[in-house]
Design a protein around this motif. Structure first.
Motif, short mmCIF file in Angstrom:
data_model
loop_
_atom_site.label_atom_id
_atom_site.label_comp_id
_atom_site.label_asym_id
_atom_site.label_seq_id
_atom_site.Cartn_x
_atom_site.Cartn_y
_atom_site.Cartn_z
N TRP A 390 32.79 45.08 13.06
CA TRP A 390 32.56 44.02 14.15
C TRP A 390 34.13 43.68 14.61
O TRP A 390 34.49 43.49 15.80
CB TRP A 390 31.99 43.00 13.65
CG TRP A 390 31.91 41.65 14.31
CD1 TRP A 390 31.33 41.21 15.47
CD2 TRP A 390 32.88 40.57 14.05
NE1 TRP A 390 31.54 40.00 15.73
CE2 TRP A 390 32.73 39.52 15.03
CE3 TRP A 390 33.86 40.46 13.14
CZ2 TRP A 390 33.23 38.28 15.04
CZ3 TRP A 390 34.78 39.16 13.15
CH2 TRP A 390 34.28 38.16 14.03
N MET A 391 34.97 43.57 13.49
CA MET A 391 36.30 43.34 13.67
C MET A 391 37.05 44.15 14.68
O MET A 391 37.74 43.61 15.73
CB MET A 391 37.15 43.17 12.57
CG MET A 391 38.56 42.76 12.49
SD MET A 391 39.55 43.10 10.99
CE MET A 391 41.11 43.17 11.37
N SER A 392 36.78 45.43 14.49
CA SER A 392 37.39 46.47 15.15
C SER A 392 36.91 46.49 16.66
O SER A 392 37.61 46.41 17.60
CB SER A 392 37.21 47.63 14.63
OG SER A 392 37.70 48.85 15.34
N ASN A 393 35.72 46.26 17.00
CA ASN A 393 34.95 46.17 18.23
C ASN A 393 35.58 44.88 19.06
O ASN A 393 36.00 44.93 20.14
CB ASN A 393 33.60 46.07 17.96
CG ASN A 393 32.85 47.29 17.64
OD1 ASN A 393 33.35 48.31 17.59
ND2 ASN A 393 31.69 47.07 17.21
N THR A 394 35.61 43.82 18.30
CA THR A 394 36.16 42.64 18.81
C THR A 394 37.62 42.85 19.53
O THR A 394 37.88 42.26 20.29
CB THR A 394 36.00 41.38 17.76
OG1 THR A 394 34.69 41.28 17.36
CG2 THR A 394 36.45 40.10 18.44
N LEU A 395 38.22 43.19 18.47
CA LEU A 395 39.84 43.62 18.80
C LEU A 395 39.95 44.38 20.27
O LEU A 395 40.89 44.25 21.10
CB LEU A 395 40.56 44.16 17.73
CG LEU A 395 40.96 43.26 16.61
CD1 LEU A 395 41.27 43.76 15.16
CD2 LEU A 395 42.02 42.04 17.11
N ASP A 396 38.93 45.58 20.15
CA ASP A 396 39.00 46.31 21.15
C ASP A 396 38.77 45.70 22.45
O ASP A 396 39.37 45.90 23.65
CB ASP A 396 37.94 47.40 20.98
CG ASP A 396 38.15 48.57 22.09
OD1 ASP A 396 39.18 49.17 22.22
OD2 ASP A 396 37.19 48.75 22.67
N ALA A 397 37.55 45.03 22.43
CA ALA A 397 37.33 43.88 23.53
C ALA A 397 38.26 43.24 23.91
O ALA A 397 38.75 43.05 25.39
CB ALA A 397 36.17 43.30 23.35
N ALA A 398 39.28 42.58 22.91
CA ALA A 398 40.38 41.58 23.56
C ALA A 398 41.35 42.41 24.04
O ALA A 398 42.15 41.67 25.07
CB ALA A 398 40.56 41.00 21.97
N GLU A 399 41.73 43.50 23.63
CA GLU A 399 42.61 44.22 24.05
C GLU A 399 42.40 44.60 25.52
O GLU A 399 43.25 44.44 26.52
CB GLU A 399 42.89 45.58 23.26
CG GLU A 399 44.23 46.68 23.75
CD GLU A 399 43.95 47.81 22.88
OE1 GLU A 399 45.26 48.01 22.14
OE2 GLU A 399 43.10 48.78 23.12
N LYS A 400 41.09 45.04 25.92
CA LYS A 400 40.74 45.23 27.45
C LYS A 400 40.69 44.02 28.18
O LYS A 400 41.11 44.31 29.28
CB LYS A 400 39.15 45.86 27.09
CG LYS A 400 38.97 47.36 26.68
CD LYS A 400 37.71 47.77 26.79
CE LYS A 400 37.56 49.22 26.63
NZ LYS A 400 37.99 49.75 25.22
N ASN A 401 40.69 42.96 27.63
CA ASN A 401 40.60 41.61 28.31
C ASN A 401 41.98 40.85 28.28
O ASN A 401 42.28 39.84 28.86
CB ASN A 401 39.80 40.66 27.76
CG ASN A 401 38.32 40.97 27.76
OD1 ASN A 401 37.84 41.86 29.12
ND2 ASN A 401 37.20 40.70 26.96
N ASN A 402 43.14 41.68 27.87
CA ASN A 402 44.34 41.05 27.90
C ASN A 402 44.37 39.86 27.01
O ASN A 402 45.29 39.02 27.51
CB ASN A 402 44.97 41.00 29.33
CG ASN A 402 45.22 42.29 30.03
OD1 ASN A 402 45.48 43.31 29.57
ND2 ASN A 402 44.35 42.36 31.11
#
Length: 611
Positions: A390-402
């Motif tokens: 979940w943490m990894s997925n959340t960070l990936d989404a955060a990266e995509k959203n700048n």
């Protein structure tokens, strides 16, 4: 607290009955070695349980042998089919025979933990002594003590996307306007604290009423504002800390509160007593901070029994072990600070994420799922509640959203209290998303401390992240109480604010002075950039500080004093071995000796300290 009192007492008491069970010659030899060194091992357990520094300390391999031997005996009792009550009674009797703790504590602590431990060992008949000790000692750097069944480490976290190139960003402009954030951690109030009671009572939590109290003798009695010895915080002290933080720093944008809301008398925990302590903390936070945003995290002391956080898988099969009341009580109190989605997630698993401001996300972890003394890791160690994924997925989404990210938690990953396998997965996630993770905040140790994570694939290993471990509110044990203020680059607008930490301050009060003068006076102990001559608080510059401390004794002694929050009776740390113990703790986050060996090289002069 390093080891669960309940488990430690249980396994030690089992150690004197090994010969009755017909072990092999090799196992008998192991038992004999443990028995020869029983006094040393007793000291080791007391040191681990309560942060003491008694000597002589046993060698690491002996501690490992102790665990393996005693788990062998416990599992033998279980597999022989002894009833739970008989096992628990034997453990209590043996605990009293060894006389490590008062007899009543033996009864209480076995009653606290026996049901959970016996359920785990009976539900997982394939678990052996190496599996159990591989979790309990799983924060060490000793591979022999970390050996577990292959199925327990046959899992991974999927990290998606290509890591962007690492860019060495220019330093932030001088004298920028900063955003202030407060960090409160390890509150540990004690509603049973009694002014005038014995502060050195011969057990592991004092400053509570006893028949031997002598309020007229200030050298042994508990003061109105706390005590350095084995005492938690009176409610007056908690109120004073919160009031100073709220009034002196009324311009703080929000508060991070990273857990431990109850006292340390874990052998007498009940759900109601824990909730009473929660409610004291909640009332004082509301009283002093009003409607200010507070982001909560769950500490290891919140449940009853202490440290034990079962997953939903466990509670579905065995509802009697459900600890969801912990999450519910905290979510109820802080719902106004959380989004509906974050609150719903927190109620299920104790972790959550939300966007504080556009472009700035907070991830709150439940790192009790890596805590080596959370015995439910023995039941299932495979990414409990899927938190790391979940943490990894959340960070990936955060990266995509700048977005940029702060991470908050209680038990620090990379420490010896966090299971190494979980910690390594965490570190890999941090390395992948290092460009957007601007800060990580933890508690648990009760010291003003630091951890640095590395990309170990590079030569030399390159710092990728740092964990701020903040000052405790409680003075337990031998520290001054206080809080931290972080100054972040968050005031330059959505497009320009990086949320990088610009500086931090520690505010404390001196317990001795407060008790003599009748009230506490909080003061700024230090600010990081000024005290340590830092150009920034980025991971590379914090590692540079650690390297400089290997050869600059004045700098190290300053760090060591702040580590204890300027406690009056701090012991000296002047030997090479002592200095390395503290400095290596900061960098051994990969659970090997490699980074420590580099520090030793700088200290010995075999490596050159960079200019």
């Amino acid at each position: 607290m390093k080891i669960s009192l309940g488990f430690a007492l249980a396994v030690v008491t089992l150690g004197i009955v090994g010969y009755a069970w017909g072990f092999t010659a090799e196992e008998d030899a192991l038992i004999e070695e443990v028995m020869v060194h029983r006094d040393e091992l007793r000291i080791s357990i007391v040191n681990s349980l309560f942060g003491k520094n008694l000597t002589p300390k046993p060698k690491a391999s002996l501690t490992c042998n102790l665990c393996h031997t005693l788990m062998l005996m416990l599992l033998n009792w279980v597999h022989e089919g002894l009833p739970d009550l008989e096992i628990a009674t034997n453990v209590k009797d043996l605990c009293k025979t060894l006389n490590i703790v008062p007899a009543s504590m033996c009864d209480d602590v076995v009653d606290q933990y026996a049901k959970e431990l016996l359920y785990i060992t009976r539900s997982r008949p394939w678990v052996n002594r190496y599996d159990i000790c591989g979790i309990l000692l799983g924060g060490t750097i000793d591979d022999d003590c970390r050996t577990v069944n292959a199925s327990m480490i046959d899992w991974d976290v999927s990290i998606v996307g290509q890591k962007p190139p690492v860019v060495d960003l220019p330093l932030l402009p001088e004298n920028i306007t900063t955003t202030k954030v407060l960090h409160l951690t390890d509150i540990h109030p004690d509603l049973h604290y009694a002014v005038g009671s014995l502060a050195d009572c011969g057990t592991f939590l004092c400053c509570r009423p006893t028949e031997n109290d002598d309020p007229s003798n200030s050298s042994i009695s508990a003061g109105p504002w706390g005590d350095y010895r084995d005492c938690d915080m009176p409610s007056s002290g908690v109120e004073a800390i919160f009031r100073d933080a709220a009034t002196r720093h009324s311009d703080a944008e929000f508060v991070i509160m990273t857990g431990d809301l109850t006292h340390h008398q874990i052998w007498n925990y009940t759900v109601q007593d824990n909730l009473d302590h929660y409610n004291l903390v909640f009332r004082l936070l509301r009283q002093e901070f009003g409607d200010k945003t507070i982001y909560p995290v769950v500490g290891n002391h919140e449940p009853a029994p202490c440290n034990l956080f079962p997953t939903r898988e466990v509670t579905a099969a065995a509802p009697q072990h459900n600890m969801s009341w912990v999450y519910a009580a905290i979510a109820d109190e802080f719902s106004s600070s959380l989004t509906p989605e974050a609150e719903a997630q927190f109620r299920l698993t104790g972790f959550y994420t939300l966007v504080h401001k556009p472009g700035f996300r907070v991830i709150a972890l439940n790192t009790n799922f890596c805590y080596t003394l959370n015995f439910w890791l023995i039941y299932n160690s495979v990414d409990p509640e899927g938190q790391l994924q979940w943490m990894s997925n959340t960070l990936d989404a955060a990266e995509k959203n700048n977005e940029v990210v702060w991470i908050i938690g209680h038990v620090p990953p990379g420490s010896d209290d966090c299971w190494y396998f979980w910690g390594l997965k965490y570190s890999a996630i941090i390395a992948r998303y290092e460009s957007i993770i601007k800060a990580q905040f933890y508690g648990h140790t009760h010291n003003d401390d630091l951890r640095i994570l590395f990309d170990m694939a590079e030569e030399p290993p390159r710092p990728t992240g740092s964990l701020y471990i903040s000052t405790s509110v409680t003075p337990y044990s031998y520290v001054n109480p206080g809080y931290k203020v972080f100054l972040a680059d968050g005031a330059r607008g959505e497009n320009n604010s990086t949320w990088e930490i610009v500086d931090h301050e520690t505010w404390i009060y001196n317990v001795t002075q407060a008790n003599l003068e009748g009230s506490p006076t909080l003061f700024k102990e230090y600010s990081a950039k000024e005290a340590f001559g830092l150009r920034s608080l980025r991971p590379a510059d914090l590692y540079d500080l650690v390297v400089r401390m290997t050869v600059d004794d004045n700098l190290f002694q300053k760090f060591y004093r702040f580590w204890q929050m300027s406690y009056d009776g701090a012991e000296n740390c002047t030997t090479k071995a002592c200095k390395l113990e503290y400095l290596c703790r900061i960098v051994q986050t990969d659970y090997t000796t490699e980074n420590c060996e580099r520090l030793e090289g700088f200290m010995n002069g075999t490596l050159v300290v960079p200019n």
